[in-house]
Write an enzyme that holds these catalytic residues in place. Structure first.
Site, PDB file in Angstrom:
ATOM      1  N   GLY A   1       0.815  -1.193   0.000  1.00  0.00           N
ATOM      2  CA  GLY A   1       0.000   0.000   0.000  1.00  0.00           C
ATOM      3  C   GLY A   1       0.858   1.256   0.000  1.00  0.00           C
ATOM      4  N   CYS A   2       0.267   2.366  -0.356  1.00  0.00           N
ATOM      5  CA  CYS A   2       1.027   3.618  -0.444  1.00  0.00           C
ATOM      6  C   CYS A   2       1.474   4.078   0.935  1.00  0.00           C
ATOM      7  CB  CYS A   2       0.213   4.693  -1.165  1.00  0.00           C
ATOM      8  SG  CYS A   2      -1.444   4.952  -0.508  1.00  0.00           S
ATOM      9  N   TYR A   3       0.522   4.211   1.853  1.00  0.00           N
ATOM     10  CA  TYR A   3       0.912   4.641   3.202  1.00  0.00           C
ATOM     11  C   TYR A   3       1.902   3.669   3.838  1.00  0.00           C
ATOM     12  CZ  TYR A   3      -2.867   8.190   3.442  1.00  0.00           C
ATOM     13  OH  TYR A   3      -3.688   9.270   3.256  1.00  0.00           O
TER      14      TYR A   3
END
Lengths: 346, 346, 346, 346
Positions: A149-151
């Site tokens: 995921g990005c975060y």
């Protein structure tokens, strides 16, 4: 040439995959999958590709695509990839899943945080979590890759060295993250309209965001522990970029030099992670359009906490760029191939 | 390898030149000139170049630089290049001037609109106006190249085919242009502060902007006439991009197909000019970060006017990208070398 | 107290009406109509009204509302008001329609540009076009008021004095307009997402925008002629504001002083129209949140054209503010009542 | 009528003071002080005030102003007010200082964090910290009022009830704050240019921002303790608004209802503090242009932490609005007088 197919090619991550793969000398895109735009020219959906992409959008028939492609990127909603993947497909092609379906090893945790039933838990075990800097060797042999995921990518890389070395209290970690709006996707929702996002900042998913268990799991592997942490994302009026500001208690007082040495130990040979000079804070603009993650930290002797910071382009290192980096590893290419875009500023 | 020096490397155009030249396989940057930041690492001024550029900023000693470099880019205020250039320099190196000093052939016109005395009018005659699509052959042999202004590039390319074919009334032309804020430069001025530009749009330089005579001169060559036109620039709250909306009276009624054929005649073989499909308006985001100019038009039979539109990245095709395109031509390289960046969206 | 009902209270214009009416000492809002949010607290849709508005949203039953309210504001899609209004309603209440249904006197023109059949053409004749500065006396006695469009308000007020005095060639008028994104409404459309609008500018509705005939009609009344003109709107990455840059040929050469005297003749007593000092261009930020229109002009002796400029908040003078101004006149109140908001900057 | 003078009237806080005071029925502005613009019409600096303010800017002669005004607002750089104020002035007029000069009781702390010598420490003792909700009674009798900082106002009000009731561990507090760019002032600095701020987010002043001791001092009074906390501000690409996300450990597990009751105990009668409904996060747009602070919280049972959130307009409740609120109290007026602006959205 690697034949690549994309399912979900008309979302923002899909669009970025196209931008990167078109510039990759060893890849040919054979399938622009987009259920919503079947038979429409891809470049009519994204005019930036006018005269660069002539193909029309195809459907999301992964079975057929698996026969044609060496690698399939699924930039699709949660649950889609898990509902489609089969042993037969995996025997025909490699799959890089940009959704969360195969990121979390404990299927119960996945089902609780995502609120859906996992349709193919039998593949979770073999799926490799594709944070290249941490899992490089495993990535090389993966058939099914869970693109982070990005975060989590930005959070984990900002904190990882100190967790790995056991220098911070795992239960003290607080991650306050800020993201540009492309992270919210291209769905037609009122909340993402220009006039709703512009001139505004807000937290969302407080104490309940789905990226929390993903971060906890990976930091747990690093520290050989079970961290329970706070993660709070915020929506920022900008297109791209994630900034992480993370806080933790140092187990013992440390100097800037000591901590810096730890970061350098893990990242000196990592091309895509840049440890900034002392006193320079990461900014999202300095990585925009590139696969870099900029990290740095500040020790606060008053509170004995360390503030760890990271910035990243959510669509590149946070999605499409990392997917390409993983693909490079999975196909035995130079990990940096096709990823030398220089951050564009302003 | 072409040895390139940049004077004014820390302005926005200079910064963009660095981004492009670093990705150019035949160029090596040997001089990062910046009077304001002498001896400071270039990457400390622009952190996006951290670990990509190790050099420090040098002064603006063009004499010395001329001995070391095969080409000098001057991304400097009006008057600087004209005050420095000498025959000796031109015998040692090529000069690509991103300022307006050598764009206008009539020195009186230059001095009137710019309000400064031209320091080396003797070089105006030989200087080549580097709008590649119009002057390609002359560019190839130029020693001193006048890189076009941002507004003129977008305006001229939007209107050129119809002027060249004599299909519009030259005296009826009105150009209403809109630019992102990077066009205003990196000087510390109150008018360019975030809070002064954001949530605002305004016209400026109405009926008096310096790019007016440059546009008139070039369109005059195209149409073999002396157009006197209106040009009105506007400041838009965005970083990059120029949009031109130009109006003119058609000399006789024409169909969309007829006009489209004219545009195609001139641009079908121009890689960097994209004539959009009927009904699709140019948008700045579709060219951001790239060297493309997107053009299109709409005929209004009610008024017998044609509305010509163009969009462009002011820092790429409007400055640094066009300079590299010119350099490629001047050194016998493929014109597109180093300029295949795909527009980045969103 | 005037009892006011709003149909379409949860659009951006409706929301602005609520903001203004709550601050109006002579008005009480009795009906927050919103088909999409029936029974939901209005302040849950627009949290800015938390603790300021306790009411829930009601349906769009105009018949019932007409019995309860002294005035109904319809901030609804084209066609709605025309499909609902009856003689009985008009005998019970006043109607201020913010849609285009009653702005255009020639029903054929309306039906052609809007592509819908007008459901109550019998009321067009009596409807008053509510541009207060032009039609003040008629507004005072109106039962059915057609609140002007946003672009027309700003365009007409910028050009009106010169048309009225016959100083410009009506067939030479070109209006290049720029609008913030709130003008596009609150519908969930991909084109209005933050990431589609931000860092971008584009024209739309070129030579076909529906506000064209409205502008032509009103300028025609002013100049006693039938102008056919070009109107080109653009979408700008900002929330609020319209900027008009209009061009026309002067019938004879005039000085700045002469033209300025004409503007002052018409606007010196108009509180909401500010003729700016010579050399100062209108900017949208200088009127944001207020009911002002700032206008100015520049004569270009080179082309003998005049450039007329106007700025305005599209949600205030371009919609809700003008509606309140009209209401004040219709109820015999001071025209400025409730409209003294000072532009908010930055 | 209260005669008010403003020193520093052309900064953003000064400009906002003018906007608010012009709408205040009991105040007349007698002095628009601005050293940089002496003798220039105030409305030429801020065109939003065209035809609303006719006065010219005056100098910063506080001695003379003290004789003419009932109250002086100093919206000036740190150190200015302290260097000017005298007993004679305070016997003639009231002073509301928007700088930090009199906010901190311990002069050594002030001098350490601000790096300047305090020029009039003798007045620190009597100065009242003007956070009205906490210090209302003292404010009423103040001669010299220290208007709180923007970050401290939002931070303290978000945390105060739980500190006051002793429900959180004071040493566990972490405040992650985000501010629009108007907080950086109107000085001509490269770092605040549009192109440097737009499409970017960054932390600054990490573990060293001057507002830290101000927050610690006030929370210490509330909790009768000496909290040492982390405060990290971030710069967000928007004009106005501050968002605070604060973290602390609950001393014992609590339910949402229990905590909500505590917030209501302190804020139910506070007009300008709105405790949002459960599950609704504060957003800066919902308070823009108004004097409101929106607060809410979320308990995380996984970590036993509470996340406290607050949003506020930094120029209103964070500066000019709170100054007016204080003035109202100091002059025996209704605390809300002139402060009923409704948040403007979008």
């Amino acid at each position: 040439m690697i034949k690549a197919g994309i399912i979900g090619a008309t979302g923002y991550a899909g669009n970025e995959l196209v931008r990167l793969l078109l510039q990759h000398k060893d890849v040919e895109i054979v399938w622009y999958g987009s259920r919503s735009f079947i038979d429409q020219p891809y470049a009519s959906v994204y005019q930036n590709f006018f005269q660069l992409v002539d193909e029309k959008c195809l459907d999301d028939n992964m079975e057929e695509l698996a026969k044609q492609a060496d690698v399939i990127f699924t930039a699709t909603p949660q649950g889609y990839c898990a509902s489609m993947v089969t042993e037969e497909m995996l025997s025909q092609t490699k799959i890089i899943d940009l959704s969360a379906d195969f990121r979390i090893k404990d299927v119960a945790v996945y089902e609780e945080w995502y609120g859906i039933t996992h349709k193919s838990p039998q593949f979770i075990e073999e799926a490799v979590y594709g944070l290249c800097e941490l899992n490089r060797e495993k990535v090389k042999t993966a058939r099914l890759l869970a693109n982070p995921g990005c975060y989590p990518t930005c959070s984990i890389l900002s904190i990882y060295p100190l967790m790995k070395e056991g220098l911070i209290d795992p239960q003290s970690i607080i991650i306050d993250a800020k993201s540009g709006t492309s992270g919210a996707g291209r769905g037609a929702k009122v909340a993402n309209l220009y006039c709703e996002v512009n001139e505004n900042i807000k937290a969302y998913g407080v104490a309940s965001h789905r990226h929390t268990p993903e971060i906890e799991e990976q930091l747990g592997y690093a520290g050989n522990c079970k961290p329970v942490l706070n993660f709070t994302p915020h929506l920022v009026p900008m297109n791209r970029g994630i900034l992480v500001t993370a806080y933790a208690n140092l187990k013992k007082p440390m100097t800037d030099e000591e901590v810096r040495a730890v970061y350098k130990k893990y990242y000196d040979n990592e091309y895509f992670v840049r440890v900034l000079p002392k006193g320079v804070c990461p900014e999202t603009r300095n990585v925009e359009g590139s696969n870099y993650v900029d990290v740095n930290f500040k020790i606060d002797p008053r509170t004995n906490r360390i503030i760890m910071m990271g910035s990243m382009d959510n669509l590149v290192k946070g999605a499409a760029g990392q997917a390409v980096q993983n693909m490079n590893l999975m196909f035995g290419l130079n990990e940096q191939e096709g990823l030398h875009q220089i951050p564009m500023l302003p």
